[in-house]
Design a protein around this motif. Structure first.
Motif, mmCIF file in Angstrom:
data_model
loop_
_atom_site.group_PDB
_atom_site.id
_atom_site.type_symbol
_atom_site.label_atom_id
_atom_site.label_comp_id
_atom_site.label_asym_id
_atom_site.label_seq_id
_atom_site.Cartn_x
_atom_site.Cartn_y
_atom_site.Cartn_z
ATOM 1 N N LEU A 241 0.830 -1.202 0.000
ATOM 2 C CA LEU A 241 0.000 0.000 0.000
ATOM 3 C C LEU A 241 0.865 1.253 0.000
ATOM 4 N N HIS A 242 0.437 2.259 -0.757
ATOM 5 C CA HIS A 242 1.096 3.563 -0.763
ATOM 6 C C HIS A 242 0.031 4.652 -0.694
ATOM 7 N N TRP A 243 0.423 5.793 -0.138
ATOM 8 C CA TRP A 243 -0.481 6.942 -0.087
ATOM 9 C C TRP A 243 -0.582 7.577 -1.472
ATOM 10 N N THR A 244 -1.784 7.942 -1.857
ATOM 11 C CA THR A 244 -2.017 8.694 -3.089
ATOM 12 C C THR A 244 -2.799 9.947 -2.736
ATOM 13 N N ILE A 245 -2.653 10.990 -3.547
ATOM 14 C CA ILE A 245 -3.391 12.221 -3.283
ATOM 15 C C ILE A 245 -4.242 12.569 -4.506
ATOM 16 N N PRO A 246 -5.460 13.110 -4.277
ATOM 17 C CA PRO A 246 -6.347 13.409 -5.409
ATOM 18 C C PRO A 246 -6.005 14.719 -6.112
ATOM 19 N N HIS A 247 -5.325 15.630 -5.402
ATOM 20 C CA HIS A 247 -4.968 16.934 -5.978
ATOM 21 C C HIS A 247 -3.976 17.604 -5.040
ATOM 22 N N TYR A 248 -3.470 18.764 -5.459
ATOM 23 C CA TYR A 248 -2.440 19.453 -4.683
ATOM 24 C C TYR A 248 -3.057 20.485 -3.742
ATOM 25 N N SER A 249 -3.986 20.028 -2.937
ATOM 26 C CA SER A 249 -4.581 20.889 -1.905
ATOM 27 C C SER A 249 -4.931 20.017 -0.715
ATOM 28 N N ILE A 250 -4.517 20.443 0.486
ATOM 29 C CA ILE A 250 -4.757 19.681 1.714
ATOM 30 C C ILE A 250 -5.477 20.586 2.711
#
Length: 519
Positions: A241-250
């Protein structure tokens, strides 16, 4: 008789054309095994492949995108067009010998019987001294014989991806030979045109092995090809498993604030940081963990990771620190919600005649198995480099490259594209500028011992940052790494106009334009 030239470059991907542009004054010869430039963007892209960073973070310092403020991620075709425009504008295309594959490299330095003499405790001396050091055998697609070239400096830009697929090993009678369906590596899938790729996936039970960017994109393409009444779901076999991000905003904040500014990278360890900064880093450890937790909490809230059992056990910073963070296509969980994409976690698996079998003894029927299991870029180098240099290529899985470019024990050879950060194009370009000034004799390399010591320090930081350290990734100390390169070139290391921007603005290629250096 070998054809002599000062500089040879192997590969015409982003690293190769960046090196050629910076070394243009020497009229380098570029060998490209295929019929086009672009590297993995040309030969390892799917229809759905897009750039994973905003376009303004993936551009050459002297060649901005025409629509650099466009917030959308460019498609692979747009990236290829950009790279071709750059290479054409700066006269690089005319230097490329297409369909020319390097099949062998020979060391012919002054001490050909004892290559170790080329690299001693006093360093290399000049990279360009008028004498050939390497001979390169090149075979063209229309010839059965190789032609030899000789160079003072050889720049290897073949990259870590493409060409040589990693194929898992299986026990006897448990491999692809017993499977009655089709097995393709992602590299083979990339070679299919749209009609044939859709035909391969449409109305088929497909298993995709892997959970990085390539595997996720493959699963989405599979789901799109199976939208009809006879459509079948696709299963992603997740080994790690790895972390993925949906876009460049947190949580409404720009992602760069967490890891890509001087202020944020000040929280992380770096080479040569001294006793005081060592103390600071230990004291700031809770802050580093908190930053990672903030991102993790957002991702768990924003994405159905827990629902599908896809929440990693390791901190987000470990994926970022090993350059394994991927941008998630919007359609992935949309298709999962519709039942078109399933997930199966399994550390071990093998084939049976009807599909794949897992270590928990469950079986999954399949018509097609797609292996998104990565590439072995170092094997490409091992296949062409002679001994003893072949044995010196890597240490603990990583290449010990000084400034991400020079192997301390391999003379008159540079490597571009083997160290990663958030923007590999920027990483390659600044090191090519450094290499050009080194070739021009503007500065000298340190001794071999000092270079080895520096590379060991950097690899030590990578080991402490992430359990996935067998990738040469400088993401958590990329600004400091580039500072040291600038200082060595005689440039200002701090490139912003004021201290506020210096502390809280991200760095990109535009910050390293020529006019900002110290004369």
């Amino acid at each position: 008789m070998a054809i002599f030239s000062k500089i040879g470059i192997v590969g015409a991907g982003i690293s190769g054309i960046a090196a050629a542009k910076q070394l243009r004054k020497y009229d380098p010869i570029i060998f490209e095994a295929t019929d086009s430039l672009g590297g993995v963007w040309k030969h390892c892209s799917y229809r759905s492949t897009k750039l994973q960073t905003p376009r303004c973070d993936y551009e050459f310092s002297d060649f901005p995108w025409t629509q650099r403020d466009n917030s959308s991620f460019p498609t692979y075709l747009e990236v290829l067009e950009y790279l071709h425009s750059y290479a054409t504008h700066f006269g690089v295309v005319e230097l490329i010998k297409f369909n020319s594959k390097v099949v062998e490299i020979r060391f012919v330095g002054n001490h050909a019987n004892d290559p170790d003499d080329q690299v001693n405790s006093n360093g290399y001396g000049n990279l360009l001294n008028g004498q050939p050091v390497w001979e390169v055998a090149v075979q063209t697609s229309d010839s059965d014989t190789a032609e030899w070239y000789a160079f003072e400096l050889l720049v290897i830009c073949t990259g870590k991806y493409g060409d040589v697929p990693i194929i898992p090993q299986f026990p006897h009678n448990k491999g692809p030979e017993v499977f009655k369906g089709q097995v393709l590596h992602s590299l083979d899938y990339c070679k299919l045109d749209e009609e044939n790729s859709v035909q391969l996936l449409k109305d088929k039970k497909v298993v995709v092995v892997g959970y990085k960017k390539s595997a996720i994109d493959l699963a989405v393409e599979c789901a799109k090809a199976n939208q009809g009444p006879e459509g079948q779901s696709c299963t992603i076999v997740v080994r790690t498993l790895h972390w993925t991000i949906p876009h460049y905003s947190i949580w409404g904040l720009p992602f760069y604030l967490f890891y890509s500014t001087r202020a944020s990278q000040f929280l992380h360890e770096r080479p040569n940081q001294g006793i005081l900064r060592n103390i600071f880093c230990k004291l700031l450890s809770p802050v580093r963990k908190a930053m990672s937790k903030i991102i993790e909490s957002y991702l768990v809230w924003r994405l159905p990771l827990e629902k599908y059992g896809l929440k990693p056990d390791h901190p987000f910073v470990e994926d970022y620190g090993s350059c394994q963070m991927a941008i998630l296509p919007e359609e992935l969980f949309e298709e999962a919600e519709k039942g078109m994409i399933d997930f199966k976690k399994a550390s071990k698996w093998c084939f049976w005649e009807g599909g794949v079998e897992f270590d928990d003894n469950t079986k999954l029927e399949a018509d097609v198995v797609l292996l998104a299991t990565g590439f072995d870029g170092k094997r490409k180098l091992r296949n062409i480099l002679p001994e003893p240099f072949r044995s010196l290529l890597e240490t603990e899985g990583m290449m010990p490259l000084y400034r991400g470019t020079i192997h301390p024990l391999i003379p008159n050879m540079a490597f571009v594209g083997y160290i990663e950060s958030v923007s590999n194009l920027h990483t390659a370009e600044i090191r090519c500028k450094w290499l050009s000034r080194l070739a021009d004799n503007y500065f000298k390399l340190p001794s071999v011992g000092q270079m080895l010591e520096q590379t060991q320090k950097e690899m030590g930081i990578m080991r402490k940052t992430t359990r996935f350290y067998k990738r040469s990734c400088i993401s958590t100390f990329s600004i400091n790494h580039t500072d040291e390169i600038c200082e060595e070139m005689g440039w200002k290391s701090w490139r912003k106009n004021n201290w506020l921007a210096e502390a809280f603005s991200p760095y990109c290629s535009q910050d390293y334009q020529e006019q900002k250096h110290i004369d």
